[in-house]
Structure formats: structure tokens, C-alpha cells
Design a protein around this motif. Structure first.
Motif, PDB file in Angstrom:
ATOM      1  N   ARG A  80     -71.326 -74.754  37.679  1.00 13.36           N
ATOM      2  CA  ARG A  80     -71.276 -75.898  38.589  1.00 13.36           C
ATOM      3  C   ARG A  80     -69.870 -76.433  38.794  1.00 13.36           C
ATOM      4  O   ARG A  80     -69.539 -76.896  39.876  1.00 13.36           O
ATOM      5  CB  ARG A  80     -72.158 -77.005  38.015  1.00 13.36           C
ATOM      6  CG  ARG A  80     -73.022 -77.656  39.061  1.00 13.36           C
ATOM      7  CD  ARG A  80     -73.892 -78.701  38.429  1.00 13.36           C
ATOM      8  NE  ARG A  80     -73.888 -79.887  39.264  1.00 13.36           N
ATOM      9  CZ  ARG A  80     -74.577 -80.004  40.387  1.00 13.36           C
ATOM     10  NH1 ARG A  80     -75.327 -79.020  40.796  1.00 13.36           N
ATOM     11  NH2 ARG A  80     -74.520 -81.104  41.098  1.00 13.36           N
ATOM     12  N   TYR A  81     -69.047 -76.388  37.751  1.00 11.00           N
ATOM     13  CA  TYR A  81     -67.795 -77.133  37.818  1.00 11.00           C
ATOM     14  C   TYR A  81     -66.534 -76.280  37.764  1.00 11.00           C
ATOM     15  O   TYR A  81     -65.447 -76.813  37.811  1.00 11.00           O
ATOM     16  CB  TYR A  81     -67.752 -78.188  36.702  1.00 11.00           C
ATOM     17  CG  TYR A  81     -68.825 -79.228  36.856  1.00 11.00           C
ATOM     18  CD1 TYR A  81     -68.709 -80.224  37.830  1.00 11.00           C
ATOM     19  CD2 TYR A  81     -69.974 -79.203  36.079  1.00 11.00           C
ATOM     20  CE1 TYR A  81     -69.698 -81.176  38.005  1.00 11.00           C
ATOM     21  CE2 TYR A  81     -70.975 -80.147  36.247  1.00 11.00           C
ATOM     22  CZ  TYR A  81     -70.830 -81.124  37.208  1.00 11.00           C
ATOM     23  OH  TYR A  81     -71.813 -82.052  37.394  1.00 11.00           O
ATOM     24  N   THR A  82     -66.669 -74.961  37.616  1.00 10.34           N
ATOM     25  CA  THR A  82     -65.435 -74.174  37.501  1.00 10.34           C
ATOM     26  C   THR A  82     -65.245 -73.230  38.692  1.00 10.34           C
ATOM     27  O   THR A  82     -66.174 -72.938  39.432  1.00 10.34           O
ATOM     28  CB  THR A  82     -65.412 -73.318  36.212  1.00 10.34           C
ATOM     29  OG1 THR A  82     -66.360 -72.268  36.359  1.00 10.34           O
ATOM     30  CG2 THR A  82     -65.740 -74.149  34.988  1.00 10.34           C
ATOM     31  N   LEU A  83     -64.016 -72.789  38.803  1.00 12.36           N
ATOM     32  CA  LEU A  83     -63.644 -71.795  39.793  1.00 12.36           C
ATOM     33  C   LEU A  83     -64.551 -70.570  39.677  1.00 12.36           C
ATOM     34  O   LEU A  83     -65.009 -70.021  40.677  1.00 12.36           O
ATOM     35  CB  LEU A  83     -62.193 -71.399  39.494  1.00 12.36           C
ATOM     36  CG  LEU A  83     -61.325 -70.855  40.590  1.00 12.36           C
ATOM     37  CD1 LEU A  83     -61.296 -71.837  41.742  1.00 12.36           C
ATOM     38  CD2 LEU A  83     -59.920 -70.621  40.072  1.00 12.36           C
ATOM     39  N   TYR A  84     -64.795 -70.160  38.435  1.00 13.10           N
ATOM     40  CA  TYR A  84     -65.640 -68.992  38.172  1.00 13.10           C
ATOM     41  C   TYR A  84     -66.998 -69.142  38.849  1.00 13.10           C
ATOM     42  O   TYR A  84     -67.471 -68.251  39.542  1.00 13.10           O
ATOM     43  CB  TYR A  84     -65.802 -68.815  36.666  1.00 13.10           C
ATOM     44  CG  TYR A  84     -66.732 -67.700  36.273  1.00 13.10           C
ATOM     45  CD1 TYR A  84     -66.287 -66.397  36.208  1.00 13.10           C
ATOM     46  CD2 TYR A  84     -68.058 -67.961  35.974  1.00 13.10           C
ATOM     47  CE1 TYR A  84     -67.146 -65.374  35.858  1.00 13.10           C
ATOM     48  CE2 TYR A  84     -68.932 -66.955  35.625  1.00 13.10           C
ATOM     49  CZ  TYR A  84     -68.466 -65.660  35.568  1.00 13.10           C
ATOM     50  OH  TYR A  84     -69.318 -64.653  35.230  1.00 13.10           O
ATOM     51  N   ARG A  88     -63.400 -81.434  42.550  1.00 10.06           N
ATOM     52  CA  ARG A  88     -64.387 -81.568  43.634  1.00 10.06           C
ATOM     53  C   ARG A  88     -64.104 -82.780  44.499  1.00 10.06           C
ATOM     54  O   ARG A  88     -64.216 -82.729  45.710  1.00 10.06           O
ATOM     55  CB  ARG A  88     -65.798 -81.625  43.053  1.00 10.06           C
ATOM     56  CG  ARG A  88     -66.042 -80.350  42.296  1.00 10.06           C
ATOM     57  CD  ARG A  88     -67.395 -80.064  41.730  1.00 10.06           C
ATOM     58  NE  ARG A  88     -68.390 -81.070  41.617  1.00 10.06           N
ATOM     59  CZ  ARG A  88     -69.699 -80.797  41.710  1.00 10.06           C
ATOM     60  NH1 ARG A  88     -70.080 -79.571  41.967  1.00 10.06           N
ATOM     61  NH2 ARG A  88     -70.588 -81.719  41.528  1.00 10.06           N
ATOM     62  N   LYS A 112     -67.918 -71.219  41.277  1.00 10.90           N
ATOM     63  CA  LYS A 112     -67.797 -71.285  42.733  1.00 10.90           C
ATOM     64  C   LYS A 112     -67.687 -69.877  43.313  1.00 10.90           C
ATOM     65  O   LYS A 112     -68.263 -69.557  44.347  1.00 10.90           O
ATOM     66  CB  LYS A 112     -66.561 -72.127  43.079  1.00 10.90           C
ATOM     67  CG  LYS A 112     -66.389 -72.469  44.523  1.00 10.90           C
ATOM     68  CD  LYS A 112     -67.527 -73.287  45.066  1.00 10.90           C
ATOM     69  CE  LYS A 112     -67.436 -74.765  44.709  1.00 10.90           C
ATOM     70  NZ  LYS A 112     -68.667 -75.493  45.063  1.00 10.90           N
ATOM     71  N   ARG A 113     -66.942 -69.018  42.608  1.00 15.33           N
ATOM     72  CA  ARG A 113     -66.732 -67.657  43.119  1.00 15.33           C
ATOM     73  C   ARG A 113     -67.980 -66.805  42.990  1.00 15.33           C
ATOM     74  O   ARG A 113     -68.217 -65.936  43.828  1.00 15.33           O
ATOM     75  CB  ARG A 113     -65.542 -67.030  42.406  1.00 15.33           C
ATOM     76  CG  ARG A 113     -64.319 -67.803  42.819  1.00 15.33           C
ATOM     77  CD  ARG A 113     -63.015 -67.258  42.457  1.00 15.33           C
ATOM     78  NE  ARG A 113     -62.030 -68.010  43.253  1.00 15.33           N
ATOM     79  CZ  ARG A 113     -60.748 -67.940  43.086  1.00 15.33           C
ATOM     80  NH1 ARG A 113     -60.252 -67.154  42.167  1.00 15.33           N
ATOM     81  NH2 ARG A 113     -59.942 -68.633  43.843  1.00 15.33           N
ATOM     82  N   PRO A 168     -59.641 -68.211  35.099  1.00 17.82           N
ATOM     83  CA  PRO A 168     -60.825 -68.152  35.953  1.00 17.82           C
ATOM     84  C   PRO A 168     -61.788 -69.313  35.709  1.00 17.82           C
ATOM     85  O   PRO A 168     -62.624 -69.610  36.554  1.00 17.82           O
ATOM     86  CB  PRO A 168     -61.469 -66.817  35.589  1.00 17.82           C
ATOM     87  CG  PRO A 168     -60.787 -66.346  34.366  1.00 17.82           C
ATOM     88  CD  PRO A 168     -59.490 -67.046  34.254  1.00 17.82           C
ATOM     89  N   PHE A 169     -61.688 -69.955  34.541  1.00 18.65           N
ATOM     90  CA  PHE A 169     -62.620 -71.034  34.238  1.00 18.65           C
ATOM     91  C   PHE A 169     -62.003 -72.410  34.495  1.00 18.65           C
ATOM     92  O   PHE A 169     -62.401 -73.409  33.903  1.00 18.65           O
ATOM     93  CB  PHE A 169     -63.124 -70.915  32.801  1.00 18.65           C
ATOM     94  CG  PHE A 169     -63.882 -69.641  32.584  1.00 18.65           C
ATOM     95  CD1 PHE A 169     -65.171 -69.491  33.077  1.00 18.65           C
ATOM     96  CD2 PHE A 169     -63.293 -68.563  31.933  1.00 18.65           C
ATOM     97  CE1 PHE A 169     -65.863 -68.306  32.915  1.00 18.65           C
ATOM     98  CE2 PHE A 169     -63.984 -67.375  31.768  1.00 18.65           C
ATOM     99  CZ  PHE A 169     -65.269 -67.249  32.264  1.00 18.65           C
ATOM    100  N   SER A 170     -61.015 -72.449  35.381  1.00 20.68           N
ATOM    101  CA  SER A 170     -60.392 -73.716  35.746  1.00 20.68           C
ATOM    102  C   SER A 170     -61.431 -74.688  36.292  1.00 20.68           C
ATOM    103  O   SER A 170     -62.361 -74.299  36.987  1.00 20.68           O
ATOM    104  CB  SER A 170     -59.336 -73.481  36.827  1.00 20.68           C
ATOM    105  OG  SER A 170     -58.329 -72.635  36.321  1.00 20.68           O
ATOM    106  N   ILE A 171     -61.249 -75.961  35.938  1.00 23.37           N
ATOM    107  CA  ILE A 171     -62.186 -76.982  36.405  1.00 23.37           C
ATOM    108  C   ILE A 171     -61.823 -77.365  37.841  1.00 23.37           C
ATOM    109  O   ILE A 171     -60.678 -77.672  38.146  1.00 23.37           O
ATOM    110  CB  ILE A 171     -62.106 -78.241  35.521  1.00 23.37           C
ATOM    111  CG1 ILE A 171     -62.147 -77.877  34.036  1.00 23.37           C
ATOM    112  CG2 ILE A 171     -63.210 -79.224  35.895  1.00 23.37           C
ATOM    113  CD1 ILE A 171     -63.444 -77.357  33.547  1.00 23.37           C
ATOM    114  N   LEU A 172     -62.824 -77.341  38.721  1.00 22.62           N
ATOM    115  CA  LEU A 172     -62.576 -77.631  40.126  1.00 22.62           C
ATOM    116  C   LEU A 172     -62.347 -79.128  40.346  1.00 22.62           C
ATOM    117  O   LEU A 172     -62.983 -79.961  39.711  1.00 22.62           O
ATOM    118  CB  LEU A 172     -63.766 -77.189  40.972  1.00 22.62           C
ATOM    119  CG  LEU A 172     -64.020 -75.697  41.050  1.00 22.62           C
ATOM    120  CD1 LEU A 172     -65.366 -75.437  41.688  1.00 22.62           C
ATOM    121  CD2 LEU A 172     -62.921 -75.027  41.852  1.00 22.62           C
TER     122      LEU A 172
END
Lengths: 255, 359
Positions: free
Chosen positions: B222-226, A120, B228-229, A114-118
Motif C-alpha cells: 500500500r505504501y511503498t514504491l514496490y 502520497r 505501486k509498481r 525499491p521499498f521506499s515509502i511513497l
């Protein structure tokens, strides 16, 4: 296989005693744009809800991409390759354009659960490419949906559908709430999709729009498909006659 | 329609760069500066003293560091809770249980952090008799983690799967956890922690822990899937669900993390005070919510940031410290605190209406 993308056989939906959809036989071929028309309560939206997995039909079967399918929810329909632009848009107002486009299928740089880096930058670039492909013009991708006009919101929703729909796009009254220029923009996108050979089902009340955009018109009345008309062989008056029930067509198969 | 203000784009699909807003955090920062300036001015006028700057001739410094340190020290523990509350509120929920979770966690954790000998005599208040004395510091830390996880997990599971409103679920936890805190040692305080446990909250350690966690959660949101969700679910839960996001699982995670952060605050607080009591952390949940709301986190969900919450915490600290500086009674502090919370929410509502009107 055949060139049939979507086919329904005897599709029926009852809400209690209300027969919202009765024995709908429908066929959509590759690259074809078909309009679904009909009065309010004629069964258009009910039909869309069955083929997008929002509801389970009472009876009948749906064939998609050559095999029979039973969707247990909109997600399964989406995974099968059907994207729907709903009237209520299903966008997140507080997110920007790339976030909405990739909502639920985000690109990821490092996979940390769940804490994967997006990713962007990657999503931004892919969004720009997707918007270009669908000829959607949105000047500022970093803007949140909240700060956008109705037309821009609709364009984002359509761009999302067009980006991820591998096989079929369904639009439920995409221009109902839009102004003249915004409607023109959305129609341009639909033409663009036609040129690219993307099959599309358009639910619309707008006769001019339907005759401008689609190949074929399927008319619903009181839960039944009452007419299946090639655009060249019909006109507005004719369609209105079918919608109001002034005229009926003997149909064996809506093909 | 916006045709007349057309700047970029085609037809109705335009956007006007003049209509772009500054980030919310800039407004909060300006508010912070204005409030500090107001106290500075009032201090100069009423007492001839400075709020911000050093006025003592025997100290060589520009700023009154003693005051600034106290401001940030006194908000850092509630600030840790506020970090968890921020992500809860952004994802469209609320957590009323954090203060009670602090109380329960502090007292349970402290009972595993006691020394065997106090000034050479056996510990007079040992909770388990001879057991669990002089434990390595990791033991109470794991106990605290377990407490926070349990409370947060129960909150999250209730909210996600029984679909009761977060307000009710966390209100239940608020009452229950306070009950646990009172029951654990029959309302008696527990003191005499080991030296290693006491080191956690010593001096400016609470500030350091708060800032490290703030940076961490800023990056996460700001930077993780968590992150964003959180924003997606708070913004439009139905759209998030339609997009294939597992909303239920995400909510469980959100409340669990909030519970763990409350447990961290409990450890820091009990370590700093060298004692734990059943009443600890009372009303902290409201202070934490106030900090986030002052910091521009919308109670409607979907909007806000950790930067805003940290600024909100500083505003909170400045106001309390400023009231002491102006020699006003603690009673007034509470009244004004209440007014500020309501004021911040009114401001948030007003912003939302204005946004919609502009649509």
C-alpha cells in the motif's frame, strides 16, 4: 541559441522496401503549435515515432534544443524533455490519477531502494497543482482510470505530458475517440498550453480543430512533407488539396 | 455517455458519486459472514450444535475458541505462501512452484536442524552423520532463506529475461523442486529437530508469524514504491515500461520474495510437525492461489489486496472446518474446494465484464 526547439534534417525511415518517411525537413520554434496532417499511411505516425525515440530512423538527423540527438528508446526522449500523448494512452487502468501522473517518477518520503515509502500527500497535492496549471478538471482524483470516461482518461494523459514535458509536447490524435464536449475540453487544454508558450505538435485529421488551434500546418503525403502552410495564408480546401495530392508546393525547407 | 447522470464536473467530464464502488474487501467480508452464518444455521438445524458459539457448559466462554483457533491455525501456513502469491498475481503473474518449494526447503532445512541426541541415544536418522548436529537455530534459518531465494530468483530470472510465461516457468520449478525434495534424503523423512527449531512453529506461533507478515506486506503493497509498481505492472505492463519502470528487475524481486515466503512457510510447517518429508506442501500452491482469488485478487493482475487475501484465507479455513463440523467426508471437502476456486474465478471474470460494459 536560436529559437528552434526541434529540427529534423533529411529524416528517413524505411520498413524493408516500404519508404514510410522520406527526407523530412521539419522545424518547430519556441512557443509554436504545429499541426501534422495527411491521409492514413502518409507518414505522420512514422515521423512521430522517430522523434519520440520509439523507432530509430534509417537516415537523417534530429536536432532538439540546440544539439543533435539520437534516442535509444522513448525513455531517452522523455528524459530529454519530449512528452508524447500516444493514441493508446499508456495509462494504468487500476491506478488512480496521482499514481498515473507520477508513474515511474514517484515522489518518495524515505528512500529505501525499491521499498521506499511513497509521498502520497505530496503527489496528490502536486497532481492538483498540475491539473490546475493545465486547466484539466477531474472531480475525483482517487478514482481509478478504469472508472473514467474516455475524455477524462485523455485529460489525465495530457496532464501527465504537460506536467513533465519541459520542452515539447506531441499529441497523436488526442480527440479521435472523444465526444463533442470531451473534445472541447481537450482543445481548451491545448489553448491553455499555447497561452503558456509550450511548443506542441498535434497530429490530427480534424480540419476545424487544426484551424482553431495551431499556427502552422505541415502536410504529409506518401512519406514526404508536401506543404508547409501558415494558418492565415491557407484554408481548408487548400489543405485538402495538398493532402489528396491535387496541389503541390515546391519546398526547400519546411520552416 | 453519462450526461444524464451528471452529478459533478463539467460536460462529459463528470463523475457520479453513486457509481463509486465499495472496496472489494467489503464484499469478501460479507461473504465470510454469510458462510459462517450458513454453517451456524445448518449446525443448529441438523445437530442442534453451534458452529461459532460455545455450547459446552463446563467452559466459560461466549465463542467456541477451540474451533476458531483451529480455523486460523490451519490456514496460517498456506496463508504465508498466499501473501507471496498475492503480490505475484497483482503484478500479473502466477506462481505454481510454492508447494514444491515448501517441500524442498523443509527437507533441506530440517537436515541442518537435527539434534545430536534423541532420548540420550545418538540421532538414528542423522543426515550428514556426525556433521551439522545441534546447530544454532540461525543455521537452518539461513539455509531456508537460501533455498527460497534460489528458487524464487530462478523463477524471476526465467520469467523476466527469457520471457517465458510465468505459468510455464513456475510449473518447471514445481516439478524440479519436488524432485530435489525426493532426492535430498532418498524420499525418507527427516525428524528430531533441535528444541530451538521446534519452538518456531509451536502452539499459535504460525498464526503470529502469519499475521505479522500479513501486516508487513499490507504496508509494503500500500505504501511503498514496490507495491505501486506491482499494481502498475499488473495493470498495464507496457505503460509501466514506457514510464521508465524497470519491469524486468521488479519481476525478479516479486518472484524472489514469493520464494522466500514459501521458505518461511516451510520452516514453520516442518517445525510445527517436528518432521520434514519429500511430499510436504503438496498442492499448497493451489490452496494459496485459491485464497487470493477468493479474497478478490484478480487473476488478470492489477487488483487485489493483502486484506482481501487474509479474508480469503479465513473463508477457506471456515469452509474446511465447517465441513468437519457438519461431519462431511474429506472427499467432499476437496470437491467443494475445487468448485469454490472455479466459482471465485468466474465471479472475477463476471466483475471484469460488468466493469467494461459500464466503461
Amino acid at each position: 541559441m536560436s529559437d528552434i526547439v526541434l529540427q529534423t534534417r533529411g529524416l528517413t525511415k524505411h520498413y524493408g522496401g516500404v519508404h514510410a518517411l522520406v527526407d523530412a525537413d521539419f522545424v518547430l520554434r519556441r512557443g509554436e503549435h504545429v499541426a501534422i496532417m495527411g491521409d492514413n499511411g502518409a507518414g505522420k505516425s512514422t515521423f512521430v515515432r522517430q522523434i519520440t525515440g520509439v523507432e530509430r530512423p534509417t537516415a537523417g538527423s534530429i536536432w532538439f534544443d540546440g544539439r543533435e540527438v539520437q534516442f535509444n528508446g522513448p525513455l531517452e526522449a522523455r528524459e530529454a524533455g519530449i512528452e508524447c500523448v500516444f493514441q493508446n494512452l499508456a495509462l494504468c487502468d487500476d491506478l488512480d490519477v496521482p499514481s498515473n501522473l507520477f508513474l515511474g517518477r514517484e515522489k518518495v518520503l524515505f528512500n529505501l531502494g525499491p521499498f521506499s515509502i511513497l509521498d502520497r500527500k505530496g503527489m496528490r497535492a502536486a497532481t492538483e497543482a498540475a491539473l490546475q496549471r493545465t486547466a484539466v478538471k477531474i472531480p475525483n482524483l482517487a478514482n481509478t482510470i478504469r472508472n473514467m470516461s474516455g475524455g477524462q482518461r485523455q485529460c489525465v494523459a495530457i496532464a501527465r505530458a504537460a506536467t513533465f514535458a519541459s520542452k515539447l509536447i506531441i499529441m497523436d490524435e488526442p480527440t479521435a475517440a472523444l465526444g463533442v464536449q470531451e473534445t472541447a475540453q481537450v482543445e481548451n487544454i491545448i489553448r491553455h498550453l499555447k497561452a503558456q508558450g509550450e511548443p506542441l505538435i498535434l497530429v490530427s485529421h480534424n480540419m476545424r480543430q487544426v484551424f482553431d488551434l495551431v499556427d502552422r500546418i505541415v502536410v504529409f503525403r506518401r512519406g514526404r512533407i508536401v506543404a508547409n502552410l501558415r494558418k492565415e495564408e491557407t484554408d481548408g480546401q487548400d489543405v485538402v488539396a495538398y493532402i489528396t495530392g491535387a496541389k503541390t508546393q515546391a519546398l526547400e525547407d519546411a520552416a | 455517455m453519462t450526461e444524464t447522470r451528471t452529478a459533478y464536473g463539467i460536460g462529459g467530464l463528470t463523475y457520479d458519486p453513486r457509481k463509486r464502488h465499495l472496496p472489494q474487501e467489503v464484499n469478501v467480508f460479507i461473504a465470510l459472514v454469510l458462510i459462517v452464518a450458513a454453517f451456524e444455521l445448518l449446525g443448529r438445524v441438523l445437530y442442534g450444535d453451534s458452529f461459532l458459539f460455545n455450547t459446552r457448559p463446563n467452559v466459560d466462554a461466549v465463542f467456541n475458541w477451540a474451533r476458531l483457533n483451529i480455523i486460523i491455525l490451519q490456514v496460517s501456513i498456506v496463508g504465508i505462501i498466499a501473501l507471496g502469491v498475492t503480490q505475484v498475481i497483482i503484478s500479473g503473474g502466477i506462481d505454481l512452484s510454492s508447494g514444491s518449494v515448501v517441500g524442498a526447503t523443509a527437507i533441506i532445512t530440517m537436515s541442518f536442524a537435527q539434534t545430536a541426541l534423541v532420548n540420550g541415544n545418538p540421532n538414528p536418522k542423522a543426515v550428514f552423520g556426525d556433521l551439522f548436529l545441534d546447530m544454532p537455530v540461525i543455521v537452518p534459518l539461513l539455509v531456508a532463506l537460501a533455498c527460497g531465494l534460489t528458487a524464487g530468483l530462478i523463477n524471476g530470472l526465467l520469467i523476466a529475461y527469457t520471457r517465458i510465461p510465468p505459468f510455464i516457468a513456475t510449473l518447471g520449478m514445481m516439478v524440479t523442486a519436488r524432485g530435489v525434495a525426493r532426492w535430498w534424503f532418498k524420499g525418507e523423512p527427516i525428524s528430531f529437530p533441535t528444541e530451538s527449531y521446534a519452538a518456531i512453529g509451536k502452539g499459535m506461533m504460525p498464526v503470529a508469524i502469519f499475521l505479522v507478515l500479513a501486516v508487513l506486506f499490507h504496508l509494503i503493497l500500500r505504501y511503498t514504491l514496490y507495491g505501486k509498481r506491482c499494481y502498475a505492472i499488473g495493470s498495464n505492463e507496457e505503460a509501466a515500461r514506457m514510464s521508465g519502470i524497470n519491469v524486468e528487475r521488479h519481476k525478479v524481486l516479486v518472484y524472489t520474495i514469493a520464494g522466500v515466503l514459501a521458505a518461511v512457510a516451510a520452516v514453520v510447517l516442518s517445525s510445527k510437525n517436528l518432521t520434514a518429508q519429500a511430499g510436504m506442501g503438496m498442492m499448497y500452491e493451489l490452496d494459496a492461489i485459491a485464497m487470493t482469488v477468493i479474497g478478490g485478487v484478480s487473476l488478470a493482475g492489477g487488483r487485489g489486496s493483502i486484506v482481501g487475501t487474509v479474508l480469503g484465507a479465513l473463508i477457506f479455513g471456515v469452509i474446511i472446518s465447517g465441513f468437519t463440523f457438519l461431519k462431511l467426508d474429506a472427499y467432499y471437502q476437496e470437491m467443494v474446494k475445487g468448485a469454490i476456486i472455479v466459482g471465485a474465478v468466474v465471479l472475477d471474470q463476471w466483475r471484469q465484464r460488468r466493469r467494461q460494459a459500464r466503461g
